[in-house]
Scaffold this motif. Structure first.
Motif, mmCIF file in Angstrom:
data_model
loop_
_atom_site.group_PDB
_atom_site.id
_atom_site.type_symbol
_atom_site.label_atom_id
_atom_site.label_comp_id
_atom_site.label_asym_id
_atom_site.label_seq_id
_atom_site.Cartn_x
_atom_site.Cartn_y
_atom_site.Cartn_z
ATOM 1 N N ALA A 1 0.837 -1.199 0.000
ATOM 2 C CA ALA A 1 0.000 0.000 0.000
ATOM 3 C C ALA A 1 0.872 1.250 0.000
ATOM 4 N N SER B 1 1.000 1.588 7.239
ATOM 5 C CA SER B 1 0.534 0.717 6.162
ATOM 6 C C SER B 1 0.093 -0.640 6.699
ATOM 7 N N GLN C 1 -3.923 -0.076 6.450
ATOM 8 C CA GLN C 1 -4.135 -0.259 5.020
ATOM 9 C C GLN C 1 -4.069 -1.749 4.676
ATOM 10 N N THR D 1 -2.299 -4.004 -2.114
ATOM 11 C CA THR D 1 -3.116 -3.707 -3.291
ATOM 12 C C THR D 1 -3.155 -4.838 -4.310
ATOM 13 N N SER E 1 3.742 3.382 -4.435
ATOM 14 C CA SER E 1 3.860 3.049 -3.022
ATOM 15 C C SER E 1 5.063 3.713 -2.359
#
Length: 393
Positions: free
Chosen positions: A156, A190, A194, A197, A207
């Protein structure tokens, strides 16, 4: 609407505005200009930009012609919104993600020296606990240096990426600009707020998190702090006396303002949010020096430069990415710019860029110092190139 799409639409709208103004206007715009006229037109454009955009207190712009060896630098505005001190052509500024290209260059040097390969797993230098939770479950051991450099690791983006809990990073740094972040803090953001991805190597996803990992790995490889690595490998050998990695946060570093949501972060601890993803303070002249060395093979070998600038990944329509290097294909950003040659180099979210046009052997460097101007800066570059391209032979 995605970032690159906004850039393309903004550029297209600007060019259309010129066309609808009429054929007479186009004739004037095509008239060759003297050096003095070009300089005056650029200064006027920069001053208008400062006057028209509240988030921009200053603009720096520089061009270098590799055919003539001429460097031209310009400045407009003041060092900050609440200061009367004029910005200077040699003012220092935070270069944001321009620093990613410098980090990529260092990795390129290590490849040339045979100390690493782009296919090496980052886990060769970083413990599993550091990588845990940053990638698709079970895939961390296969993440390579090349994937991190090219933003294809699936990590992320702590700076601009979406969060699943808590406030996004931009809110944290603007509501509490005196908060200090360590690299471990950025990775924890992160990891905890998060989600990855994509699986490693399957998709492009910008990123900053990946570049923090690259910075930590580089410190293990070199056995010294990242700031010292840049000094020894880039700044000192190239003669960049006004460049360094910001390490003393929350103090007056004599740099131009960096605004985000109306807050000047330039002398606040929040600038620690960049580090290996873009914490370099520099000048336009130093960035010209860096880009000339990078593009000429002085920093890395020709085969390694070709790897870094392969531009295999689409960032957005008309914008491509290699390893730490971005390319703008202006004819794809707007068909109305069919004759404008491509440029590649480094770009930052604060409206900072250092780009090279191989066809014209020309370098363009700028700083707008505003997170609200990251996309607009490329639109402004088109206008500035339309001016410089009219310089009479």
């Amino acid at each position: 609407m995605r970032k690159g799409t906004r850039i393309a639409l903004g550029i297209a709208a600007g060019v259309v505005a010129v066309i609808v103004a009429g054929v007479g206007t186009l004739a004037v715009l095509n008239r060759p200009l003297s050096r003095a006229e070009v300089d005056e037109a650029i200064r006027e454009r920069l001053h208008d930009t400062v006057a028209e955009h509240a988030s921009v207190s200053s603009v720096l712009f520089a061009t270098y012609d590799g055919r003539t060896g001429e460097l031209h630098r310009y400045a407009a505005g003041t060092v900050s919104a609440d200061s009367a001190e004029p910005a200077r052509v040699d003012s220092r500024f935070h270069s944001a993600s321009v620093g990613k290209t410098m980090l990529a260059a260092v990795y390129g040097q290590l490849v040339d020296e045979g100390r690493v390969t782009f296919a090496d797993p980052v886990g060769k230098w970083l413990d599993a606990a550091v990588l845990d939770g940053l990638f698709v479950e079970g895939r961390a051991p296969e993440v390579t240096l090349g994937q991190l450099l090219s933003h294809t690791s699936g990590a992320a983006d702590y700076f601009e990426g979406p969060v699943v809990s808590g406030p996004p990073m931009i809110e944290l740094i603007t509501t509490n600009p005196d908060r200090l972040f360590t690299p471990a803090d950025l990775l924890a953001f992160s990891r905890d707020q998060q989600t990855p991805t994509a699986a490693p190597g399957t998709a492009f996803g910008y990123s900053d998190t990946g570049y923090v990992l690259l910075g930590l790995a580089l410190e293990k490889i070199e056995g010294r702090p990242y700031a010292e690595i840049l000094e020894r490998r880039v700044f000192t050998p190239l003669g960049m006396p006004d460049s360094d990695l910001l390490t003393d946060y929350g103090v007056d570093a004599d740099v131009l303002a960096v605004t985000a949501r109306g807050v000047d972060l330039s002398t606040r601890n929040a600038m620690s949010v960049d580090w290996a993803g873009g914490g370099v303070v520099t000048t336009t002249a130093d960035l010209v020096t860096f880009m000339r060395a990078f593009t000429s093979g002085e920093l890395v070998s020709a085969p390694t430069l070709a790897r870094l600038t392969a531009f295999e990944h689409e960032f957005e329509p008309g914008i491509r990415y290699g390893m730490g290097v971005m390319q703008f294909r202006f004819s794809e950003l707007s068909p109305l710019l069919f004759s404008m040659s491509d440029a590649y180099g480094a770009v930052g979210a604060t409206g900072t860029y250092a780009l090279y046009d191989p066809e014209g052997d020309t370098y363009f460097v700028a700083n707008y110092g505003s997170l609200e101007f990251g996309e607009k800066a490329i639109e402004e570059l088109v206008d500035l190139r339309l001016i410089t391209d009219r310089l009479a032979d």
